[in-house]
Design a protein around this motif. Structure first.
Motif, PDB file in Angstrom:
ATOM      1  N   THR A   5       0.832  -1.200   0.000  1.00  0.00           N
ATOM      2  CA  THR A   5       0.000   0.000   0.000  1.00  0.00           C
ATOM      3  C   THR A   5       0.867   1.250   0.000  1.00  0.00           C
ATOM      4  O   THR A   5       0.579   2.219  -0.714  1.00  0.00           O
ATOM      5  CB  THR A   5      -0.934   0.009   1.220  1.00  0.00           C
ATOM      6  N   ILE A  48      -1.857  -0.779 -12.075  1.00  0.00           N
ATOM      7  CA  ILE A  48      -2.442  -2.107 -12.268  1.00  0.00           C
ATOM      8  C   ILE A  48      -2.371  -2.543 -13.733  1.00  0.00           C
ATOM      9  O   ILE A  48      -3.007  -3.516 -14.133  1.00  0.00           O
ATOM     10  CB  ILE A  48      -3.898  -2.163 -11.768  1.00  0.00           C
ATOM     11  N   SER A  50      -3.528  -1.165 -16.508  1.00  0.00           N
ATOM     12  CA  SER A  50      -4.817  -1.098 -17.199  1.00  0.00           C
ATOM     13  C   SER A  50      -4.620  -0.712 -18.662  1.00  0.00           C
ATOM     14  O   SER A  50      -3.541  -0.260 -19.072  1.00  0.00           O
ATOM     15  CB  SER A  50      -5.723  -0.058 -16.532  1.00  0.00           C
ATOM     16  N   GLN A 167     -15.263  11.245  -3.730  1.00  0.00           N
ATOM     17  CA  GLN A 167     -16.604  10.687  -3.857  1.00  0.00           C
ATOM     18  C   GLN A 167     -17.649  11.731  -4.240  1.00  0.00           C
ATOM     19  O   GLN A 167     -18.494  11.487  -5.109  1.00  0.00           O
ATOM     20  CB  GLN A 167     -16.992  10.034  -2.535  1.00  0.00           C
ATOM     21  N   ASP A 199      -6.615   6.691 -15.629  1.00  0.00           N
ATOM     22  CA  ASP A 199      -6.036   5.531 -14.948  1.00  0.00           C
ATOM     23  C   ASP A 199      -5.708   5.866 -13.498  1.00  0.00           C
ATOM     24  O   ASP A 199      -6.032   5.096 -12.584  1.00  0.00           O
ATOM     25  CB  ASP A 199      -4.781   5.088 -15.688  1.00  0.00           C
ATOM     26  N   SER A 202      -8.910   6.091 -11.379  1.00  0.00           N
ATOM     27  CA  SER A 202      -9.507   4.774 -11.178  1.00  0.00           C
ATOM     28  C   SER A 202      -8.748   3.975 -10.119  1.00  0.00           C
ATOM     29  O   SER A 202      -9.352   3.367  -9.224  1.00  0.00           O
ATOM     30  CB  SER A 202      -9.525   4.012 -12.508  1.00  0.00           C
ATOM     31  N   VAL A 203      -7.423   3.986 -10.203  1.00  0.00           N
ATOM     32  CA  VAL A 203      -6.605   3.231  -9.251  1.00  0.00           C
ATOM     33  C   VAL A 203      -6.690   3.848  -7.860  1.00  0.00           C
ATOM     34  O   VAL A 203      -6.800   3.130  -6.852  1.00  0.00           O
ATOM     35  CB  VAL A 203      -5.147   3.154  -9.731  1.00  0.00           C
ATOM     36  N   ALA A 205      -9.201   5.568  -6.598  1.00  0.00           N
ATOM     37  CA  ALA A 205     -10.530   5.246  -6.052  1.00  0.00           C
ATOM     38  C   ALA A 205     -10.578   3.812  -5.553  1.00  0.00           C
ATOM     39  O   ALA A 205     -11.124   3.530  -4.473  1.00  0.00           O
ATOM     40  CB  ALA A 205     -11.598   5.488  -7.116  1.00  0.00           C
ATOM     41  N   HIS A 206     -10.015   2.891  -6.325  1.00  0.00           N
ATOM     42  CA  HIS A 206     -10.000   1.479  -5.924  1.00  0.00           C
ATOM     43  C   HIS A 206      -9.155   1.278  -4.671  1.00  0.00           C
ATOM     44  O   HIS A 206      -9.542   0.517  -3.768  1.00  0.00           O
ATOM     45  CB  HIS A 206      -9.464   0.622  -7.066  1.00  0.00           C
ATOM     46  N   THR A 207      -8.029   1.976  -4.601  1.00  0.00           N
ATOM     47  CA  THR A 207      -7.107   1.800  -3.478  1.00  0.00           C
ATOM     48  C   THR A 207      -7.735   2.208  -2.153  1.00  0.00           C
ATOM     49  O   THR A 207      -7.509   1.564  -1.120  1.00  0.00           O
ATOM     50  CB  THR A 207      -5.817   2.614  -3.722  1.00  0.00           C
ATOM     51  N   ASN A 209     -11.092   2.534  -1.742  1.00  0.00           N
ATOM     52  CA  ASN A 209     -12.481   2.043  -1.714  1.00  0.00           C
ATOM     53  C   ASN A 209     -13.512   3.165  -1.820  1.00  0.00           C
ATOM     54  O   ASN A 209     -14.408   3.299  -0.973  1.00  0.00           O
ATOM     55  CB  ASN A 209     -12.736   1.226  -0.442  1.00  0.00           C
ATOM     56  N   VAL A 211     -16.493   4.883  -4.133  1.00  0.00           N
ATOM     57  CA  VAL A 211     -17.439   4.775  -5.239  1.00  0.00           C
ATOM     58  C   VAL A 211     -18.026   6.165  -5.455  1.00  0.00           C
ATOM     59  O   VAL A 211     -18.629   6.728  -4.530  1.00  0.00           O
ATOM     60  CB  VAL A 211     -18.567   3.772  -4.935  1.00  0.00           C
TER      61      VAL A 211
END
Length: 219
Positions: A5, A48, A50, A167, A199, A202-203, A205-207, A209, A211
């Motif tokens: 992380t 990641i 992508s 968010q 990219d 997106s990464v 936001a995913h890292t 969590n 939405v």
């Protein structure tokens, strides 16, 4: 925070700072030369891996392989038509034009963002007057908050601030800005930057969590 992380936070932090500088103002020979000197088409973090990341780096490589300082006016013209003017930019970088029905600057969403920044103590030193929902300033705030998390991994205030910023205030519209940039860019440089920014978001936001809140877009 695990080592993995921490590593991705370090990569995201570096990208946020770079994107802030790229989106904030017109390019210069020195700013483009920085990409070339540091071979950013090769060294840009894979994250990641992508499709956006892959395609963005391919376009960046294509651009840098033929870069000459004499081409700076082409890059400046592209930045202007995408993000600044004269006339209405093709990929307007202010959130309110996407989130407000009137599609104007400094609309209600901007006021909400200003109030949020005041609440959490985020301030900007600007060279010239600029609506605070400019996409470059979001990257500056992300840079600041990621640095705080790197310094203090258990800083829940920084984490919560970053979550709300993404968010509620940025991610509902920023993807549309990048889509328009990819569609209208006249140079591989800004097409690449838009893909790599997608990219990055997106990464990130995913890292953490996140939405994005569903919001109607008017552009």
């Amino acid at each position: 925070m695990t080592n993995k992380t921490t590593d991705i936070y370090l990569e995201l932090h570096a990208i946020a700072r770079l994107l802030h500088n790229v989106f904030l103002d017109y390019p210069t020979v020195d700013s483009i030369q920085y990409f070339d000197n540091n071979q950013l088409d090769q060294s840009w973090p894979t994250l990641i891996n992508s499709e956006h990341n892959i395609q963005g780096k391919i376009l960046l490589n294509k651009f840098l392989s033929t870069w000459q300082p004499e081409r700076i006016n082409d890059i400046k013209l592209d930045y202007g038509q995408l993000y600044f003017g004269p006339g209405e930019p093709s990929a307007m970088p202010w959130g309110s034009v996407y989130l407000g029905e009137q599609q104007i600057l400094n609309d209600q969403s901007t006021i909400q963002l200003i109030n949020f920044y005041k609440k959490v103590g985020i301030k900007f030193e600007l060279k010239y007057n600029q609506p605070l929902d400019h996409i470059a300033l979001f990257y500056s705030a992300i840079d600041l908050l990621l640095q705080q998390l790197l310094d203090e991994p258990n800083n829940t205030l920084a984490k919560d601030t970053l979550v709300i910023l993404l968010q509620q205030h940025m991610l509902p519209w920023s993807g549309r800005c990048h889509e328009l940039a990819i569609k209208h860019a006249q140079t591989d440089f800004y097409r690449a930057i838009a893909l790599l920014a997608q990219d990055f978001e997106s990464v990130l936001a995913h890292t953490i969590n996140v939405v994005p809140m569903p919001m109607r877009l008017f552009r």
